[in-house]
Design an enzyme around this catalytic site. Structure first.
Site, PDB file in Angstrom:
ATOM      1  N   ALA A   3       0.824  -1.207   0.000  1.00  0.00           N
ATOM      2  CA  ALA A   3       0.000   0.000   0.000  1.00  0.00           C
ATOM      3  C   ALA A   3       0.862   1.263   0.000  1.00  0.00           C
ATOM      4  O   ALA A   3       0.458   2.285  -0.556  1.00  0.00           O
ATOM      5  CB  ALA A   3      -0.942  -0.003   1.209  1.00  0.00           C
ATOM      6  N   THR A   4       2.032   1.207   0.595  1.00  0.00           N
ATOM      7  CA  THR A   4       2.902   2.393   0.607  1.00  0.00           C
ATOM      8  C   THR A   4       3.274   2.788  -0.816  1.00  0.00           C
ATOM      9  O   THR A   4       3.168   3.963  -1.197  1.00  0.00           O
ATOM     10  CB  THR A   4       4.164   2.127   1.454  1.00  0.00           C
ATOM     11  OG1 THR A   4       3.770   1.959   2.812  1.00  0.00           O
ATOM     12  CG2 THR A   4       5.144   3.280   1.362  1.00  0.00           C
ATOM     13  N   ASN A  47      -5.626   3.705  10.559  1.00  0.00           N
ATOM     14  CA  ASN A  47      -4.857   2.563  11.051  1.00  0.00           C
ATOM     15  C   ASN A  47      -4.685   2.550  12.568  1.00  0.00           C
ATOM     16  O   ASN A  47      -4.506   1.501  13.161  1.00  0.00           O
ATOM     17  CB  ASN A  47      -3.482   2.507  10.386  1.00  0.00           C
ATOM     18  CG  ASN A  47      -2.770   3.835  10.421  1.00  0.00           C
ATOM     19  OD1 ASN A  47      -3.266   4.832   9.884  1.00  0.00           O
ATOM     20  ND2 ASN A  47      -1.614   3.882  11.052  1.00  0.00           N
ATOM     21  N   GLN A  55      -6.606  -0.630   5.415  1.00  0.00           N
ATOM     22  CA  GLN A  55      -7.229  -1.154   6.628  1.00  0.00           C
ATOM     23  C   GLN A  55      -8.711  -1.477   6.442  1.00  0.00           C
ATOM     24  O   GLN A  55      -9.366  -1.855   7.411  1.00  0.00           O
ATOM     25  CB  GLN A  55      -7.070  -0.150   7.780  1.00  0.00           C
ATOM     26  CG  GLN A  55      -5.638   0.108   8.197  1.00  0.00           C
ATOM     27  CD  GLN A  55      -5.014  -1.045   8.984  1.00  0.00           C
ATOM     28  OE1 GLN A  55      -5.623  -2.098   9.182  1.00  0.00           O
ATOM     29  NE2 GLN A  55      -3.783  -0.856   9.419  1.00  0.00           N
ATOM     30  N   SER A  91      -3.389  -3.376   0.457  1.00  0.00           N
ATOM     31  CA  SER A  91      -2.256  -4.133   0.973  1.00  0.00           C
ATOM     32  C   SER A  91      -2.691  -5.575   1.149  1.00  0.00           C
ATOM     33  O   SER A  91      -3.820  -5.836   1.555  1.00  0.00           O
ATOM     34  CB  SER A  91      -1.856  -3.534   2.325  1.00  0.00           C
ATOM     35  OG  SER A  91      -0.998  -4.416   3.007  1.00  0.00           O
ATOM     36  N   ALA A  92      -1.795  -6.530   0.873  1.00  0.00           N
ATOM     37  CA  ALA A  92      -2.151  -7.941   1.068  1.00  0.00           C
ATOM     38  C   ALA A  92      -2.008  -8.357   2.527  1.00  0.00           C
ATOM     39  O   ALA A  92      -2.820  -9.117   3.048  1.00  0.00           O
ATOM     40  CB  ALA A  92      -1.268  -8.822   0.189  1.00  0.00           C
ATOM     41  N   HIS A  93      -0.975  -7.821   3.195  1.00  0.00           N
ATOM     42  CA  HIS A  93      -0.643  -8.398   4.510  1.00  0.00           C
ATOM     43  C   HIS A  93      -1.561  -7.961   5.644  1.00  0.00           C
ATOM     44  O   HIS A  93      -1.472  -8.490   6.745  1.00  0.00           O
ATOM     45  CB  HIS A  93       0.823  -8.123   4.864  1.00  0.00           C
ATOM     46  CG  HIS A  93       1.106  -6.752   5.368  1.00  0.00           C
ATOM     47  ND1 HIS A  93       1.176  -6.464   6.703  1.00  0.00           N
ATOM     48  CD2 HIS A  93       1.350  -5.593   4.717  1.00  0.00           C
ATOM     49  CE1 HIS A  93       1.454  -5.182   6.854  1.00  0.00           C
ATOM     50  NE2 HIS A  93       1.559  -4.627   5.670  1.00  0.00           N
ATOM     51  N   THR A 100       9.380  -7.122 -13.178  1.00  0.00           N
ATOM     52  CA  THR A 100       8.821  -8.466 -13.299  1.00  0.00           C
ATOM     53  C   THR A 100       7.832  -8.734 -12.169  1.00  0.00           C
ATOM     54  O   THR A 100       8.138  -8.475 -11.009  1.00  0.00           O
ATOM     55  CB  THR A 100       9.956  -9.514 -13.248  1.00  0.00           C
ATOM     56  OG1 THR A 100      10.803  -9.299 -14.376  1.00  0.00           O
ATOM     57  CG2 THR A 100       9.411 -10.938 -13.280  1.00  0.00           C
ATOM     58  N   CYS A 156       7.308   6.444  20.593  1.00  0.00           N
ATOM     59  CA  CYS A 156       8.456   6.276  21.483  1.00  0.00           C
ATOM     60  C   CYS A 156       9.773   6.557  20.790  1.00  0.00           C
ATOM     61  O   CYS A 156      10.757   5.859  20.995  1.00  0.00           O
ATOM     62  CB  CYS A 156       8.502   4.863  22.081  1.00  0.00           C
ATOM     63  SG  CYS A 156       7.185   4.561  23.240  1.00  0.00           S
TER      64      CYS A 156
END
Lengths: 402, 123
Positions: free
Chosen positions: A77-78, A157, A185, A205-207, A245, A330
């Site tokens: 997605a990025t 997100n 998301q 995004s796939a993940h 590819t 953080c």
């Protein structure tokens, strides 16, 4: 529950690959599988791989009711966000150089817009309301004759709130500028019908949907045609929009993941929503818990909570048997509070104490019950040590999340 | 989060010594405070002196990263039997070295040091 590893409640960060997806992917790697280059037109190895990639493309398109020719494979997605925003900015740079987005977008959109800003584009950064949503009227008020692209995410997100992309899209369509939506998301979690939604480009995004990392896609509307300049050149793959590819196994994995999502989404989302409500109910006995974001216009698997008087960093360590994420990055001396939560007007103290709980395909009731018990124990323990808990400012802010 | 926290830090974080506060108005109790909500961390140290002027007992409360809590816990053990005067130059930075805090967390012992020195200040 796995006694050796922390209980995973961070499904919005990433998801495990569904075993059905992994099985399909592994068929595309070795000598006995579809290892060919999908661009090889001279033999069946290439044709076999190409057929699998095209089936996967159709599966991705089917989840969002798009034409398969509108799906461009990317590394995630990025990259899709970069292609949509930079691609639109470059294509239309002689028409205008104004972009509208929001402060609570994913970094893939924010950093891309900042990069363009440093190179002479003007960016309007919309502030979401206290519920975390960006309204269509805000977008309308920000548009100028120079506006060439608007980028507003579907589901945030961090806090999981859902923007009304249909209404925002109508505003953009009426104005004649491209509308880009990061749907990393929301795909597979909310119904998406791109035949009806006035969206020009949409990143996937796939993940986040039980597919592999390193795989994504950009929807690029054909009618009316979304116009983009390519970012990556070299071979003219993907209709010239994204050379390189194709990774057959990644595309096949994403296709299978999206096929499963399309088949199982209604039932799965009902189940996950019930888990979230069970968790929220268990924690509602705890005082000083604030829900971040809209109470109902949010994706089923997300609960972002702030715990008054407790520091997010300490809470995460106290809950190290749970895999969670905090709103605070953080990355500065004392931990920078979440930029999303600060944008919602949360005090730094509450932003520091925010935790994102996200539930998914393999979350069980027993896990949710265990997590709620552990959270209540840890919050009680840290509050007993906290000089902020009991202070008047916190007392008056106490309320139970609904 | 400090995923690489060492055993000593985890011990003080999970089982803090001297956590809480002395009852309001308890005799011989002195208090020091450093940090703030705005700074993202804060700590209070209380010292209770005995008849001989030495620290008899100590309490802390802290809001901040795990390193802040561990440093404060460490201090409440370390101060026992010491004089107020000696605590005015106490170096919590050195005391906290065994916690092996990463560089971005070194504000924690400094903040605890400020609170401790303030608690031990001359009346």
């Amino acid at each position: 529950m796995d006694a050796q590893r922390p209980l995973y409640l961070d499904y919005m960060a990433t998801t495990p690959v569904d075993p059905r997806v992994a099985a399909r992917m592994s068929e595309c790697l070795t000598r006995d599988g579809a290892f060919g280059n999908p661009a090889s037109a001279t033999h069946t190895y290439g044709a076999d791989a190409s057929a699998l990639v095209e089936t996967a493309r159709a599966q991705v398109a089917a989840l969002v009711n798009a034409d398969p020719r509108e799906i461009v494979w990317t590394s995630g997605a990025t990259e899709a966000d970069n292609l949509a925003i930079k691609g639109a900015a470059w294509f239309h740079e002689n028409r205008g150089r104004h972009i509208v987005t929001s402060r609570t977008e994913h970094k893939a959109v924010i950093d891309t817009c900042r990069w363009l800003e440093r190179r002479g584009w003007t960016v309007t950064w919309l502030e979401p309301g206290a519920d975390g949503r960006v309204e269509a009227e805000q977008v309308r008020d920000a548009l100028t004759a120079e506006t060439i692209v608007v980028a507003i995410m579907h589901v945030n997100n961090e806090i999981g709130v859902i923007n009304d992309i249909a209404a925002i899209g109508e505003v953009c369509r009426a104005h004649g500028c491209q509308f880009h939506v990061d749907a990393a998301q929301s795909a597979g979690k909310l119904p998406l019908d791109l035949q009806r939604l006035p969206v020009d480009t949409m990143a996937f995004s796939a993940h986040k949907t039980y597919g592999p990392k390193g795989a994504g896609a950009l929807f690029v509307r054909r009618e009316p045609r979304a116009r983009l300049e390519a970012l990556i050149h070299g071979g003219g793959h993907e209709r010239g929009l994204r050379s390189g590819t194709l990774a057959t196994h990644q595309a096949v994995g994403m296709g299978e993941a999206f096929r499963i999502a399309a088949a199982e989404m209604p039932e799965e989302q009902r189940r996950i929503l019930a888990l979230r409500e069970r968790f929220a109910t268990a924690l509602s006995k705890l005082p000083g818990v604030h829900l971040n974001g809209h109470p109902t216009e949010r994706v089923a698997g997300n609960l972002n909570l702030s715990f008054a008087g407790v520091h997010g960093d300490a809470l995460l360590l106290a809950l190290r048997d749970l895999a969670l994420s905090t709103g605070s990055a953080c990355n500065s001396a004392a931990g920078a509070p979440s930029y999303v939560l600060r944008a919602l007007g949360r005090s730094d103290a509450l932003a520091n104490a925010s935790i994102r709980f996200s539930f998914g395909r393999w979350t069980t009731e027993a896990e949710v019950d265990h997590a709620a018990t552990r959270v209540a124990e840890a919050v009680d323990r840290l509050r007993a040590l906290s000089p902020l808990w009991g202070d008047t400012a916190i007392d008056t802010a106490r309320k139970v999340a609904s | 989060m400090m995923l690489d926290a060492n055993a000593l830090l985890l011990d003080h974080f999970d089982r803090p010594r001297g956590g809480g506060a002395f009852p309001a108005g308890a005799p011989g109790v002195r208090r020091g405070e450093a940090g703030s909500e705005r700074h993202g961390a804060m700590v209070r140290i209380e010292l209770k002196t005995g008849a001989d002027g030495r620290i008899e007992d100590s309490r802390f409360s802290a809001w901040g990263c795990a390193g802040t809590l561990a440093c404060a816990s460490l201090v409440t053990e370390w101060v026992r039997g010491r004089t107020l005067e000696s605590l005015r130059t106490a170096e919590v930075r050195k005391l906290a070295e065994p916690l092996a805090l990463p560089p971005e967390r070194l504000y924690a012992p400094l903040m605890v040091e400020d609170a401790l020195r303030q608690a031990a200040r001359e009346d």
